[in-house]
Design a protein around this motif. Structure first.
Motif, PDB file in Angstrom:
ATOM      1  N   UNK A 184       0.912  -1.295  -0.127  1.00 49.12           N
ATOM      2  CA  UNK A 184      -0.126  -0.205  -0.174  1.00 49.12           C
ATOM      3  C   UNK A 184       0.928   1.154   0.041  1.00 49.12           C
ATOM      4  N   UNK A 217       3.887   1.484  -1.381  1.00 50.43           N
ATOM      5  CA  UNK A 217       4.611   1.663  -2.623  1.00 50.43           C
ATOM      6  C   UNK A 217       3.423   2.119  -3.536  1.00 50.43           C
ATOM      7  N   UNK A 218       2.269   1.819  -3.360  1.00 54.05           N
ATOM      8  CA  UNK A 218       1.228   2.289  -4.386  1.00 54.05           C
ATOM      9  C   UNK A 218       1.077   3.799  -4.046  1.00 54.05           C
ATOM     10  N   UNK A 219       0.794   4.131  -2.872  1.00 49.22           N
ATOM     11  CA  UNK A 219       1.059   5.591  -2.614  1.00 49.22           C
ATOM     12  C   UNK A 219       2.155   6.363  -3.103  1.00 49.22           C
ATOM     13  N   UNK A 243       4.032   5.494  -5.604  1.00 51.01           N
ATOM     14  CA  UNK A 243       3.683   5.588  -7.104  1.00 51.01           C
ATOM     15  C   UNK A 243       2.516   6.924  -7.373  1.00 51.01           C
ATOM     16  N   UNK A 244       1.584   7.100  -6.660  1.00 56.59           N
ATOM     17  CA  UNK A 244       0.575   8.128  -6.776  1.00 56.59           C
ATOM     18  C   UNK A 244       1.510   9.392  -6.697  1.00 56.59           C
ATOM     19  N   UNK A 298       3.602  10.084  -9.738  1.00 56.13           N
ATOM     20  CA  UNK A 298       2.713  10.800 -10.710  1.00 56.13           C
ATOM     21  C   UNK A 298       2.259  12.213 -10.558  1.00 56.13           C
ATOM     22  N   UNK A 332      -7.050  12.977 -10.165  1.00 54.42           N
ATOM     23  CA  UNK A 332      -6.185  12.179  -9.625  1.00 54.42           C
ATOM     24  C   UNK A 332      -5.382  12.943  -8.629  1.00 54.42           C
TER      25      UNK A 332
END
Lengths: 190, 171
Positions: free
Chosen positions: B41, B43-45, B47-48, B51, B102
């Motif tokens: 989780x 790691x996903x944050x 990535x956001x 971006x 986003x």
């Protein structure tokens, strides 16, 4: 909160799961694919619209070899995509003749902030709706939800999809339902 | 007749198995809900976050593209090329909207959505388009230059009002 770690249990291993990702924006597609990869999802089939998604589903269905295994387990789709919207994709999936396709869990990701889109998506047969901005936690919670809570499917004259009722709440108004619970035929889905 | 009516109103419920739990090797009857690795989780944050660092530059690039497309389309007569350019404006504004939504750039996302919906619905080659598309473009450029994110507040309301006036007057 279910998606947070419990000391005595292991996290879900999604390496055996395939997710079909339909997202027209190249940025968003790359982002979601990377997030799903970070979650450990085994295979991600990315495409840009409903047309490409239905083509992919048709191909993956055709290559299915075992009746216990489907090549796509979960669909994650944007709502508005030029070249075929999330709505069209859901309609295609829910109207499919094969049980392996029509019962697939669908998570809609939308940048719309209105309740209307969330409610429309559910009315067309989405399992979960996720509104942008998305976080790791919110995406993970939708994925875990479709794994942990495979909601019963309802086939009614104008609806086929997951049961839209999420709560059993006491209702004090007039009961206008045309059928009693015992009149509903219960079958076994996938 | 009654049978036909019953058939028409028939409702079936399909009980679903815990197929996905079984597929990932978990007990389908487990009462507790599962979870993903917290590091995943994070790691996903990350990535956001990564971006979204690119978001202002990406929006600037898209706004330049929009201005270029509109510059070519503005004085063009009706025809396939104009329709194609309108399609490109639709796609570019859709992209801005997605990116903005986003990454928390709600105001630019608001105008991008409004422009996308307008150009997706309207008849082409109308005088009204000149005013309405230009108003959207101006608003988005102002928002971007000023670094405004929230779609609330006095400046945001003023800009929204200006675009709405253009839409209401010329639609």
């Amino acid at each position: 909160m279910s998606i947070f770690q419990r000391e005595d249990r292991s996290p879900y291993d999604l390496s055996n799961i395939t997710i079909l990702l339909a997202e027209d924006s190249q940025y968003m597609q790359t982002l979601f694919a990377a997030m799903l990869k970070a979650f450990g999802v085994g295979e991600i089939l990315a495409c840009a619209n409903a047309k490409e998604a239905t083509d992919l589903l048709t191909v993956t269905q055709a290559r299915r070899t075992s009746r216990y295994v489907t090549d796509t387990d979960i669909i994650v789709t944007d709502w508005l995509m030029p070249g075929g919207s999330g709505q069209e994709l859901i309609q295609w999936v829910r109207g499919h003749e094969s049980d392996d396709v029509r019962f697939l869990p669908i998570v809609v990701v939308s940048a719309y902030t209105t309740e209307l889109v969330a409610s429309q998506a559910r009315d067309y047969g989405a399992n979960e709706v996720l509104v942008k901005p998305v976080s790791g936690t919110s995406l993970a919670s939708r994925i875990c939800s479709v794994i942990d809570h495979p909601r019963p499917f309802i086939k009614a004259p104008r609806f086929f999809g997951p049961d839209r009722r999420r709560q059993d709440m006491e209702f004090r108004g007039e009961d206008r339902r045309r059928m009693k619970a015992e009149e509903i035929e219960v079958q076994h889905g996938r | 007749m009654a049978d036909e009516e019953n058939e028409t109103n028939r409702v079936e419920m399909f009980e679903m198995s815990h197929r996905l739990r079984m597929k990932i090797g978990c007990d389908p009857k487990a009462e507790e809900e599962g979870f993903l690795n917290p590091e995943a989780l994070e790691e996903a944050d990350a990535l956001i976050e990564e971006l979204c660092k690119e978001c202002p530059a990406a929006i600037a690039g898209h706004l330049e593209t929009l201005a270029d497309l509109w510059g070519r389309m503005r004085d063009m007569g009706d025809g396939p090329e104009r329709t194609e350019l309108a399609g490109d404006i639709f796609t570019t504004s859709h992209e801005i909207k997605d990116f903005g939504a986003m990454c928390g750039y709600d105001l630019v996302a608001h105008f991008a959505e409004s422009l996308r919906d307008y150009i997706g619905q309207t008849e082409l080659n109308l005088t009204a388009q000149r005013v309405i598309i230009q108003a959207h473009l101006d608003a988005m450029q102002t928002v971007h230059r000023a670094g405004l994110k929230d779609d609330a507040g006095p400046v945001a309301e003023e800009l929204k009002k200006a675009v709405k006036i253009a839409i209401d007057k010329y639609r």
